[in-house]
Design an enzyme around this catalytic site. Structure first.
Site, PDB file in Angstrom:
ATOM      1  N   SER A  85       8.244  -6.814 -12.591  1.00  0.00           N
ATOM      2  CA  SER A  85       8.691  -5.661 -11.810  1.00  0.00           C
ATOM      3  C   SER A  85      10.100  -5.260 -12.213  1.00  0.00           C
ATOM      4  O   SER A  85      10.916  -6.109 -12.583  1.00  0.00           O
ATOM      5  CB  SER A  85       8.658  -5.976 -10.312  1.00  0.00           C
ATOM      6  OG  SER A  85       9.092  -4.862  -9.566  1.00  0.00           O
TER       7      SER A  85
ATOM      8  N   ASP B  54       1.131  -4.626  -7.080  1.00  0.00           N
ATOM      9  CA  ASP B  54       0.963  -3.181  -6.976  1.00  0.00           C
ATOM     10  C   ASP B  54       0.653  -2.901  -5.521  1.00  0.00           C
ATOM     11  O   ASP B  54      -0.253  -3.515  -4.943  1.00  0.00           O
ATOM     12  CB  ASP B  54      -0.153  -2.658  -7.877  1.00  0.00           C
ATOM     13  CG  ASP B  54      -0.020  -1.151  -8.081  1.00  0.00           C
ATOM     14  OD1 ASP B  54       0.990  -0.726  -8.673  1.00  0.00           O
ATOM     15  OD2 ASP B  54      -0.898  -0.407  -7.636  1.00  0.00           O
TER      16      ASP B  54
ATOM     17  N   TYR C  46       8.938   3.305   1.824  1.00  0.00           N
ATOM     18  CA  TYR C  46       8.507   3.976   3.047  1.00  0.00           C
ATOM     19  C   TYR C  46       8.736   3.119   4.299  1.00  0.00           C
ATOM     20  O   TYR C  46       8.261   3.458   5.386  1.00  0.00           O
ATOM     21  CB  TYR C  46       7.022   4.324   2.954  1.00  0.00           C
ATOM     22  CG  TYR C  46       6.653   5.296   1.853  1.00  0.00           C
ATOM     23  CD1 TYR C  46       6.368   6.630   2.128  1.00  0.00           C
ATOM     24  CD2 TYR C  46       6.559   4.883   0.523  1.00  0.00           C
ATOM     25  CE1 TYR C  46       6.005   7.523   1.129  1.00  0.00           C
ATOM     26  CE2 TYR C  46       6.208   5.761  -0.493  1.00  0.00           C
ATOM     27  CZ  TYR C  46       5.932   7.077  -0.180  1.00  0.00           C
ATOM     28  OH  TYR C  46       5.578   7.956  -1.183  1.00  0.00           O
ATOM     29  N   ASP C  47       9.449   2.011   4.168  1.00  0.00           N
ATOM     30  CA  ASP C  47       9.651   1.093   5.288  1.00  0.00           C
ATOM     31  C   ASP C  47      10.168   1.765   6.562  1.00  0.00           C
ATOM     32  O   ASP C  47       9.732   1.415   7.665  1.00  0.00           O
ATOM     33  CB  ASP C  47      10.608  -0.035   4.889  1.00  0.00           C
ATOM     34  CG  ASP C  47       9.950  -1.091   4.024  1.00  0.00           C
ATOM     35  OD1 ASP C  47       8.733  -1.002   3.795  1.00  0.00           O
ATOM     36  OD2 ASP C  47      10.660  -2.017   3.572  1.00  0.00           O
TER      37      ASP C  47
END
Length: 220
Positions: free
Chosen positions: A13, A74, A165-166
């Protein structure tokens, strides 16, 4: 199930937020961990149409490039009122014209679409975070571990601790969004625990139990 032996492990990542979360999850197990970002390896094109396919693309590329087992994730946000979108394209929704990522823009896009559909009450704003962790070896063999967490999308965004998007995701049964939770609150899991909260922690718990033979306490 192919077991993972102690030694060097590559995290496939370049996402700083994911790397922080993986560091906290992998830390207790004594692996020599490095990331593709630290090694200066390029990101492969994620051409898959499922979380599993994209996770495999990333993990296999890292494993083949380094000669060591690699772990990738992912993940994405699936919104019921949007027919599961953005799904595997969750990160793409944040891409700007100059190639950067703006998740404030992405969260606003999701909210705009929900408003267009009249999804203004909690029952119409159900969503889930999905994480698929792939463990791949240089020989191409791979194992997969999937975690999901259900919740509701809130507006305006709340909190700035997490990433992505937390700030708009309120997990079922909790009064805080992921963006308001500490790492300990969000993941809610350490080796031996029976439960986990976040999608990534739930996927990692399966990885630990199946690939590392970690025994978790029975759920109450």
């Amino acid at each position: 199930m192919r077991m993972l032996e102690k030694g060097k492990l590559i995290v496939a990542s370049h996402n700083a937020g994911k790397l922080r979360e993986f560091d906290g999850l992998i830390g207790p197990f004594g692996f020599e961990v490095s990331s593709v970002a630290a090694l200066g390896l390029p990101e492969p094109d994620e051409t898959g149409t499922t979380f599993e396919e994209n996770a495999y693309i990333k993990a296999l590329a890292a494993a083949k490039a380094t000669g060591f087992p690699a772990l990738s994730d992912d993940s994405g946000l699936m919104v019921d009122a949007l027919d599961g979108e953005p799904g595997v394209y969750t990160a793409n929704w944040a891409e700007t014209e100059d190639g950067k990522r703006d998740f404030d823009m992405a969260m606003q896009k999701v909210e705009n679409l929900l408003q267009e559909k009249g999804a203004t009450t909690p029952d119409k704003r159900k969503a889930r975070f999905v994480s698929v962790i792939c463990l791949a070896w240089p020989d191409g063999e791979a194992e997969y571990f999937r975690g999901e967490v259900e919740g509701t999308l809130v507006w305006p965004p709340r909190g700035n601790i997490g990433f992505g998007y937390d700030p708009v995701f309120l997990p079922d049964g909790y009064g805080k969004t992921f963006g308001e939770m500490t790492a300990e609150e969000k993941h809610g899991w350490k080796p031996g625990d029976a439960s986990a909260l976040s999608h990534r922690a739930r996927a990692f718990k399966l990885f630990a139990e199946k690939a590392l033979n970690v025994v978790s306490a029975p759920a109450e």
